[in-house]
Design a protein around this motif. Structure first.
Motif, PDB file in Angstrom:
ATOM      1  N   UNK A  88       0.841  -1.201   0.000  1.00 51.14           N
ATOM      2  CA  UNK A  88       0.000   0.000   0.000  1.00 51.14           C
ATOM      3  C   UNK A  88       0.874   1.249   0.000  1.00 51.14           C
ATOM      4  N   UNK A  89       0.614   2.125  -0.950  1.00 51.43           N
ATOM      5  CA  UNK A  89       1.215   3.458  -0.944  1.00 51.43           C
ATOM      6  C   UNK A  89       0.252   4.355  -0.181  1.00 51.43           C
ATOM      7  N   UNK A  90       0.691   4.867   0.975  1.00 50.69           N
ATOM      8  CA  UNK A  90      -0.201   5.624   1.859  1.00 50.69           C
ATOM      9  C   UNK A  90       0.112   7.115   1.836  1.00 50.69           C
ATOM     10  N   UNK A  91      -0.898   7.919   2.200  1.00 48.97           N
ATOM     11  CA  UNK A  91      -0.745   9.375   2.197  1.00 48.97           C
ATOM     12  C   UNK A  91       0.279   9.827   3.223  1.00 48.97           C
ATOM     13  N   UNK A  98      -4.799   6.910   4.619  1.00 48.82           N
ATOM     14  CA  UNK A  98      -5.500   6.512   3.398  1.00 48.82           C
ATOM     15  C   UNK A  98      -4.540   5.875   2.396  1.00 48.82           C
ATOM     16  N   UNK A  99      -5.000   4.795   1.734  1.00 48.44           N
ATOM     17  CA  UNK A  99      -4.204   4.127   0.707  1.00 48.44           C
ATOM     18  C   UNK A  99      -4.379   4.878  -0.615  1.00 48.44           C
ATOM     19  N   UNK A 100      -3.277   5.407  -1.145  1.00 50.29           N
ATOM     20  CA  UNK A 100      -3.308   6.142  -2.411  1.00 50.29           C
ATOM     21  C   UNK A 100      -3.378   5.168  -3.581  1.00 50.29           C
ATOM     22  N   UNK A 101      -2.574   4.105  -3.505  1.00 48.22           N
ATOM     23  CA  UNK A 101      -2.535   3.110  -4.579  1.00 48.22           C
ATOM     24  C   UNK A 101      -1.875   1.842  -4.048  1.00 48.22           C
ATOM     25  N   UNK A 102      -2.260   0.705  -4.618  1.00 46.63           N
ATOM     26  CA  UNK A 102      -1.580  -0.549  -4.300  1.00 46.63           C
ATOM     27  C   UNK A 102      -0.507  -0.774  -5.358  1.00 46.63           C
ATOM     28  N   UNK A 103       0.746  -0.835  -4.913  1.00 44.37           N
ATOM     29  CA  UNK A 103       1.873  -1.037  -5.833  1.00 44.37           C
ATOM     30  C   UNK A 103       2.127  -2.536  -5.979  1.00 44.37           C
ATOM     31  N   UNK A 104       2.166  -3.052  -7.209  1.00 43.32           N
ATOM     32  CA  UNK A 104       2.365  -4.487  -7.406  1.00 43.32           C
ATOM     33  C   UNK A 104       3.734  -4.971  -6.928  1.00 43.32           C
ATOM     34  N   UNK A 105       3.834  -6.266  -6.736  1.00 43.75           N
ATOM     35  CA  UNK A 105       5.070  -6.938  -6.357  1.00 43.75           C
ATOM     36  C   UNK A 105       6.159  -6.728  -7.420  1.00 43.75           C
ATOM     37  N   UNK A 106       7.395  -6.529  -6.956  1.00 46.13           N
ATOM     38  CA  UNK A 106       8.577  -6.425  -7.823  1.00 46.13           C
ATOM     39  C   UNK A 106       8.544  -5.207  -8.745  1.00 46.13           C
ATOM     40  N   UNK A 107       7.773  -4.208  -8.363  1.00 44.81           N
ATOM     41  CA  UNK A 107       7.618  -2.995  -9.180  1.00 44.81           C
ATOM     42  C   UNK A 107       8.721  -2.001  -8.825  1.00 44.81           C
ATOM     43  N   UNK A 108       9.219  -1.310  -9.838  1.00 48.07           N
ATOM     44  CA  UNK A 108      10.264  -0.303  -9.611  1.00 48.07           C
ATOM     45  C   UNK A 108       9.657   0.948  -8.995  1.00 48.07           C
ATOM     46  N   UNK A 109      10.329   1.462  -7.975  1.00 47.80           N
ATOM     47  CA  UNK A 109       9.901   2.690  -7.313  1.00 47.80           C
ATOM     48  C   UNK A 109      11.112   3.585  -7.095  1.00 47.80           C
ATOM     49  N   UNK A 110      10.875   4.807  -6.642  1.00 46.86           N
ATOM     50  CA  UNK A 110      11.931   5.702  -6.178  1.00 46.86           C
ATOM     51  C   UNK A 110      11.608   6.081  -4.741  1.00 46.86           C
ATOM     52  N   UNK A 111      12.611   6.122  -3.890  1.00 47.91           N
ATOM     53  CA  UNK A 111      12.342   6.453  -2.496  1.00 47.91           C
ATOM     54  C   UNK A 111      13.503   7.218  -1.871  1.00 47.91           C
ATOM     55  N   UNK A 112      13.172   7.977  -0.811  1.00 50.40           N
ATOM     56  CA  UNK A 112      14.178   8.730  -0.048  1.00 50.40           C
ATOM     57  C   UNK A 112      14.630   7.840   1.099  1.00 50.40           C
ATOM     58  N   UNK A 113      15.843   7.349   1.032  1.00 46.16           N
ATOM     59  CA  UNK A 113      16.321   6.392   2.034  1.00 46.16           C
ATOM     60  C   UNK A 113      16.546   7.087   3.372  1.00 46.16           C
ATOM     61  N   UNK A 114      16.048   6.470   4.433  1.00 41.83           N
ATOM     62  CA  UNK A 114      16.229   7.006   5.781  1.00 41.83           C
ATOM     63  C   UNK A 114      16.208   5.861   6.776  1.00 41.83           C
ATOM     64  N   UNK A 115      16.516   6.179   8.027  1.00 44.22           N
ATOM     65  CA  UNK A 115      16.500   5.166   9.088  1.00 44.22           C
ATOM     66  C   UNK A 115      15.111   4.992   9.672  1.00 44.22           C
ATOM     67  N   UNK A 116      14.147   5.683   9.088  1.00 48.01           N
ATOM     68  CA  UNK A 116      12.782   5.646   9.604  1.00 48.01           C
ATOM     69  C   UNK A 116      12.107   4.317   9.286  1.00 48.01           C
ATOM     70  N   UNK A 122       8.106   7.628  -4.414  1.00 45.56           N
ATOM     71  CA  UNK A 122       7.535   8.202  -5.634  1.00 45.56           C
ATOM     72  C   UNK A 122       7.246   7.056  -6.597  1.00 45.56           C
ATOM     73  N   UNK A 123       5.984   6.982  -7.063  1.00 47.19           N
ATOM     74  CA  UNK A 123       5.588   5.902  -7.977  1.00 47.19           C
ATOM     75  C   UNK A 123       4.583   6.428  -9.000  1.00 47.19           C
ATOM     76  N   UNK A 124       4.989   6.451 -10.259  1.00 44.44           N
ATOM     77  CA  UNK A 124       4.119   6.898 -11.347  1.00 44.44           C
ATOM     78  C   UNK A 124       3.435   8.228 -11.037  1.00 44.44           C
ATOM     79  N   UNK A 125       4.238   9.241 -10.762  1.00 41.18           N
ATOM     80  CA  UNK A 125       3.758  10.599 -10.474  1.00 41.18           C
ATOM     81  C   UNK A 125       2.966  10.711  -9.174  1.00 41.18           C
ATOM     82  N   UNK A 126       2.955   9.664  -8.366  1.00 42.79           N
ATOM     83  CA  UNK A 126       2.321   9.706  -7.055  1.00 42.79           C
ATOM     84  C   UNK A 126       3.404   9.691  -5.978  1.00 42.79           C
ATOM     85  N   UNK A 127       3.140  10.397  -4.877  1.00 35.73           N
ATOM     86  CA  UNK A 127       4.080  10.418  -3.763  1.00 35.73           C
ATOM     87  C   UNK A 127       3.338  10.014  -2.498  1.00 35.73           C
ATOM     88  N   UNK A 128       3.932   9.109  -1.754  1.00 39.04           N
ATOM     89  CA  UNK A 128       3.325   8.641  -0.512  1.00 39.04           C
ATOM     90  C   UNK A 128       4.363   7.938   0.341  1.00 39.04           C
TER      91      UNK A 128
END
Length: 283
Positions: A88-91, A98-116, A122-128
């Motif tokens: 689940x990509x959440x707000x 709220x779930x913005x979108x369900x991202x499929x398995x093994x799908x390429x994404x972009x993310x900000x790496x942190x210790x959180x 970021x996935x297909x112009x969506x951010x969550x």
């Protein structure tokens, strides 16, 4: 007599001359005073304007520096990653969000790496936000196998798997649960059986791609016996199905029972299978 007549005339000329020079001197003095005052006022205006411009320039420079510093602080670096499950990509960074979108398995994404515990994604112009447990830096290898167009999705009750020493039995007794539509699931994926043409490795991740674009995430929970399938070991001979879902007959959705076809689980599934994606991943 002539001398006396000319004398008054000379006096008049002399008087006029004196008056002219007096007026001229007055005009010169007044003009000089006006120029002196104008110059002082102009100098004052120039000084004030210069001070105002200097202050404005300083403020603008300070604002520019501050804005630049804020932008540098706010700059986020996204790196590539992949989902290791349907996620689940959440707000916001909360399971209550709220779930913005369900991202499929093994799908390429972009993310900000942190210790959180949560990562900004970021996935297909969506951010969550996605939980860190569902992000990996390596894509899982897979192969696509195109199939004969087949719209029949049969089913069998999980209690028919009785060999206690088999991996099929272990999956149902240890990992599987009755999920959506009364179908058995593992890690959110639906339990199915397919012919040996595709794979014999029980526990393998696979996806059913439908002609309408829908993707059904599955796990191979059983393998159809070759004696029950066609010569290519793709289609089950007695019912013509390509995929057989493992279900709980006590919880199976009414529409599925009525039609004898799992395609009736929901409108999105009522479409023929066009290919199966087999992943190099097992439970």
């Amino acid at each position: 007599m002539l001398r006396n007549k000319r004398k008054p005339f000379k006096c008049i000329i002399k008087f006029c001359t004196i008056c002219f020079f007096t007026v001229l001197c007055g005009v010169v003095i007044i003009t000089a005073l006006k120029n002196f005052n104008y110059q002082n006022v102009t100098d004052d205006i120039d000084i004030e304007t210069t001070e105002t411009l200097t202050e404005s320039s300083t403020e603008d420079t300070t604002e520019a520096i501050t804005t630049t510093e804020i932008q540098e602080v706010q700059t986020e670096i996204y790196i590539n990653g992949y989902t290791n499950n349907n996620v689940n990509l959440r707000e916001t960074s909360s399971t209550q969000s709220k779930v913005v979108k369900i991202i499929p398995f093994n799908e390429k994404i972009e993310y900000v790496k942190s210790d959180s515990e949560w990562q900004k994604v970021k996935y297909k112009n969506l951010i969550g936000y996605v939980h860190s447990n569902y992000i990996t830096n390596k894509q899982i290898e897979y192969k696509d196998i195109f199939t004969p167009s087949n719209g029949i999705k049969s089913y069998m009750d999980y209690r028919a798997i009785t060999l206690t020493s088999s991996k099929q039995y272990k999956l149902q007794s240890t990992y599987a649960y009755t999920g959506n539509y009364g179908i058995r699931q593992i890690n959110g994926r639906y339990c199915v059986a397919v012919g040996s043409y595709f794979t014999k490795k029980v526990g393998t991740y696979l996806d059913l791609y439908l002609e309408n674009g829908e993707i059904i995430p599955c796990i191979l929970a059983d393998c159809k016996a070759d004696m029950h399938t066609d010569k290519r070991n793709i289609i089950t001979e007695h019912d013509g199905s390509l995929a057989e879902f493992i279900i709980d007959k006590n919880s199976l959705k009414k529409e599925i029972k009525l039609h004898g076809d799992v395609s009736k689980a929901c409108p999105e599934w009522d479409s023929p299978i066009e290919k199966i994606r087999i992943y190099e991943k097992e439970v």
